[in-house]
Write a protein that holds these residues in place. Structure first.
Motif, PDB file in Angstrom:
ATOM      1  N   SER A 128       0.831  -1.199   0.000  1.00 48.23           N
ATOM      2  CA  SER A 128       0.000   0.000   0.000  1.00 48.23           C
ATOM      3  C   SER A 128       0.869   1.254   0.000  1.00 48.23           C
ATOM      4  O   SER A 128       1.990   1.263   0.514  1.00 48.23           O
ATOM      5  CB  SER A 128      -0.899  -0.001   1.237  1.00 48.23           C
ATOM      6  N   GLU A 129       0.341   2.325  -0.557  1.00 49.37           N
ATOM      7  CA  GLU A 129       1.039   3.614  -0.470  1.00 49.37           C
ATOM      8  C   GLU A 129       1.025   4.140   0.956  1.00 49.37           C
ATOM      9  O   GLU A 129       1.855   4.966   1.322  1.00 49.37           O
ATOM     10  CB  GLU A 129       0.383   4.619  -1.416  1.00 49.37           C
ATOM     11  N   ARG A 130       0.072   3.676   1.779  1.00 50.02           N
ATOM     12  CA  ARG A 130       0.022   4.010   3.208  1.00 50.02           C
ATOM     13  C   ARG A 130       0.125   2.710   4.000  1.00 50.02           C
ATOM     14  O   ARG A 130      -0.883   2.114   4.367  1.00 50.02           O
ATOM     15  CB  ARG A 130      -1.292   4.722   3.550  1.00 50.02           C
ATOM     16  N   ASN A 177       1.016   2.050   7.013  1.00 50.84           N
ATOM     17  CA  ASN A 177       0.810   2.106   8.472  1.00 50.84           C
ATOM     18  C   ASN A 177      -0.514   2.798   8.782  1.00 50.84           C
ATOM     19  O   ASN A 177      -0.558   3.807   9.473  1.00 50.84           O
ATOM     20  CB  ASN A 177       1.968   2.863   9.142  1.00 50.84           C
ATOM     21  N   LYS A 178      -1.597   2.240   8.319  1.00 51.57           N
ATOM     22  CA  LYS A 178      -2.893   2.911   8.451  1.00 51.57           C
ATOM     23  C   LYS A 178      -3.530   2.680   9.819  1.00 51.57           C
ATOM     24  O   LYS A 178      -4.339   3.486  10.260  1.00 51.57           O
ATOM     25  CB  LYS A 178      -3.839   2.422   7.343  1.00 51.57           C
ATOM     26  N   SER A 232       3.527  -1.706  10.664  1.00 50.29           N
ATOM     27  CA  SER A 232       2.881  -1.898   9.372  1.00 50.29           C
ATOM     28  C   SER A 232       1.539  -2.594   9.554  1.00 50.29           C
ATOM     29  O   SER A 232       1.308  -3.304  10.542  1.00 50.29           O
ATOM     30  CB  SER A 232       3.777  -2.731   8.440  1.00 50.29           C
ATOM     31  N   ASP A 233       0.649  -2.395   8.597  1.00 50.62           N
ATOM     32  CA  ASP A 233      -0.653  -3.056   8.675  1.00 50.62           C
ATOM     33  C   ASP A 233      -0.508  -4.571   8.666  1.00 50.62           C
ATOM     34  O   ASP A 233      -1.290  -5.281   9.310  1.00 50.62           O
ATOM     35  CB  ASP A 233      -1.530  -2.612   7.497  1.00 50.62           C
ATOM     36  N   ALA A 252      -8.473   2.555   9.208  1.00 53.86           N
ATOM     37  CA  ALA A 252      -7.822   2.899   7.941  1.00 53.86           C
ATOM     38  C   ALA A 252      -8.672   3.813   7.079  1.00 53.86           C
ATOM     39  O   ALA A 252      -8.150   4.502   6.197  1.00 53.86           O
ATOM     40  CB  ALA A 252      -7.488   1.618   7.174  1.00 53.86           C
ATOM     41  N   ASP A 308      -4.740  -2.389  -0.483  1.00 53.98           N
ATOM     42  CA  ASP A 308      -4.447  -1.763   0.803  1.00 53.98           C
ATOM     43  C   ASP A 308      -4.692  -2.704   1.985  1.00 53.98           C
ATOM     44  O   ASP A 308      -4.234  -2.428   3.099  1.00 53.98           O
ATOM     45  CB  ASP A 308      -5.319  -0.512   0.997  1.00 53.98           C
ATOM     46  N   GLN A 348       8.553   2.469  -4.837  1.00 53.36           N
ATOM     47  CA  GLN A 348       7.228   3.083  -4.766  1.00 53.36           C
ATOM     48  C   GLN A 348       6.537   3.122  -6.121  1.00 53.36           C
ATOM     49  O   GLN A 348       5.301   3.191  -6.189  1.00 53.36           O
ATOM     50  CB  GLN A 348       7.343   4.501  -4.200  1.00 53.36           C
TER      51      GLN A 348
END
Length: 272
Positions: free
Chosen positions: A9-11, A13-14, A20-21, A62, A70, A127
């Motif tokens: 995912s671009e994020r 650590n949501k 990290s998720d 999230a 994601d 990325q």
């Protein structure tokens, strides 16, 4: 044993800013399984309810505007071992590339103490570009279409788990691990599976991980996987042993410990 898949995912650590998720999912699922086992066996219905609960928690933290890639996924191996006459019955549930292997016990005693190998350079995924695009597309099919054997945060993915029952005599070696350890016989082909069982039984996990990391350090650009190295989780069991015994070496001292079948850990000796 649960191994969260690398976030694409671009994020990443949501849920928690410092984790990290994928790491959150692995830990949260482990906590749920531990809670379920306090009240009985790990049934499919109970595990499905736990995944539904984690999915609600994830979306709440999230946010609703999520792409399929994601969402976190994980590999998992769950073993239930019980006496069955003179043998042991091993019931397993496996998702993706966490594994368990079974082999004969080694007659050789493992030497006490081993240093943990120094960590390898942490190289992040790109990325942008074709590699991350392919990984995101694969993650989308895993989550949206359940197009792999991975465990997702969707309870429907439970149907992808592989269940089997096997039997083993007392004294057998059982090795559980993540795909970072399995690289020995998958990506790198340094050992066959029987050789990996025998080598682990004779030398112990830490010394095998040393050899693995030494090879990866000497071949950082091997190109056999998107990441030049992966996290390693592994556990070694001997069926029928009266207690477990191990060692940890740090700052020139070796602590020998033992744990009873009831799970009570106590130090046995300290060597300086």
């Amino acid at each position: 044993m649960i191994d969260g898949a690398t976030s694409v995912s671009e994020r990443p650590n949501k849920v928690l800013a410092d984790l990290s998720d994928a790491g959150w999912f692995a830990r949260a699922l482990s906590d749920e399984i531990r809670r379920l086992l306090r009240h009985g066996e790990l049934t499919k219905g109970a595990l499905a309810r736990a995944l539904s609960h984690l999915r609600r928690r994830f979306v709440h933290r999230a946010g609703p505007d999520l792409d399929h890639h994601d969402f976190p996924v994980a590999a998992m191996t769950y073993l239930r071992i019980a006496r069955h006459g003179r043998r042991y019955a091993i019931d397993s549930l496996e998702f993706a590339d966490c594994f368990h292997l079974q082999g004969p016990a080694s007659r050789q005693r493992i030497g006490a103490g081993a240093f943990l190998p120094a960590p390898l350079p942490k190289l992040s995924l790109p990325q942008t570009g074709p590699i991350i695009d392919r990984m995101r597309q694969r993650r989308t099919t895993q989550v949206r279409d359940l197009a792999s054997t991975a465990l997702t945060i969707d309870p429907a993915s439970l149907d992808k788990g592989r269940r089997r029952r096997e039997f083993a005599p007392a004294g057998s070696e059982i090795i559980l691990g993540s795909d970072g350890y399995a690289r020995l016989w998958t990506e790198y082909a340094l050992l066959t599976v029987p050789e990996a069982i025998d080598t682990t039984a004779r030398l112990g996990l830490l010394r095998v991980v040393h050899g693995l990391r030494e090879w990866e350090r000497a071949n950082l650009g091997h190109g056999k996987a998107p990441k030049p190295a992966d996290d390693v989780t592994a556990m070694r069991l001997r069926l029928g042993a009266p207690y477990a015994r191990g060692s940890l070496r740090s700052d020139g001292s070796t602590l020998i410990w033992r744990v009873s079948p009831a799970g009570h850990v106590r130090p046995e000796s300290l060597r300086i």
